[in-house]
Enzyme design. Structure first.
Site, PDB file in Angstrom:
ATOM      1  N   PRO A  72      -7.345  25.506-102.553  1.00 25.42           N
ATOM      2  CG  PRO A  72      -5.927  27.338-102.902  1.00 25.42           C
ATOM      3  CD  PRO A  72      -7.289  26.795-103.233  1.00 25.42           C
ATOM      4  CD  GLU A  73      -7.138  29.621 -97.947  1.00 22.37           C
ATOM      5  OE1 GLU A  73      -7.402  29.839 -96.753  1.00 22.37           O
ATOM      6  OE2 GLU A  73      -7.198  30.495 -98.837  1.00 22.37           O
ATOM      7  CG  MET A  74     -10.167  24.926 -94.701  1.00 21.53           C
ATOM      8  SD  MET A  74     -11.002  25.950 -93.492  1.00 21.53           S
ATOM      9  CE  MET A  74     -11.768  24.725 -92.456  1.00 21.53           C
ATOM     10  CG  HIS A 128      -8.037  19.721 -99.906  1.00 24.30           C
ATOM     11  ND1 HIS A 128      -8.613  18.820 -99.054  1.00 24.30           N
ATOM     12  CD2 HIS A 128      -8.257  19.256-101.158  1.00 24.30           C
ATOM     13  CE1 HIS A 128      -9.164  17.843 -99.758  1.00 24.30           C
ATOM     14  NE2 HIS A 128      -8.957  18.092-101.037  1.00 24.30           N
TER      15      HIS A 128
END
Length: 172
Positions: A145-147, A101
């Site tokens: 920090p991902e989706m 993200h």
């Protein structure tokens, strides 16, 4: 000099044979000794291994494929599972550190592991913290920090897409 060369060549070979067993064992025998089993050749036997509860159906597979490629499961609607687990490039991201993200890098400096044959893994993620694919699938969607989606946001995003309701209804 000859002794140094011998040590450079022989020590790794000796270490390897100690670590991996006798050179007289066949690869199949070594695999069996390490409790590895072959992947079944026929679909029925394979399903017993990967789906012992019998929950995989063609409709669930169809829905799963759509969700795997669905960017609306990310906060900015720009990242899907397929963004980091690229199926035509080894099932991983092919970069040293995964990016999520808003360009966030994986805080542990890890890349995305391959999804190929993940159904056979005893644990998921690089550190093995997840016991199953079903459990693992929740992690990246909700990880900042991902989706970067909350569970509610992800459910609401999918509910907002008219085409998903009939697919879920047929699958479940």
């Amino acid at each position: 000099n000859v002794m140094k060369i011998f040590k450079v060549i022989a020590l790794p070979l000796i270490s390897t044979s100690i670590l991996f067993g006798s050179a007289t064992l066949s690869l199949a025998e070594k695999a069996k000794a390490n409790k590895l089993i072959p992947i079944p050749n026929n679909k029925e036997e394979l399903l017993k291994v990967i789906d012992p509860k019998g929950v995989i159906t063609p409709k669930r597979v169809e829905l799963g494929k759509k969700l795997y490629f669905e960017p609306r499961l990310s906060k900015a609607s720009d990242i899907s599972c397929a963004s980091c687990h690229i199926l035509d490039a080894g099932g991983d991201d092919n970069i040293p550190v995964a990016i999520g993200h808003k360009g966030a890098k994986n805080p542990h400096h890890l890349n995305s592991p391959t999804v190929y044959n993940a159904v056979f893994f005893d644990a998921q993620f690089w550190d093995g913290r997840s016991p199953s694919l079903e459990d693992q699938a929740k992690g990246p969607i909700q990880a900042p920090p991902e989706m970067a989606m909350t569970k509610k946001e992800a459910v609401d995003a999918i509910k907002a897409v008219k085409g998903y309701y009939p697919l879920f209804k047929k699958a479940f």
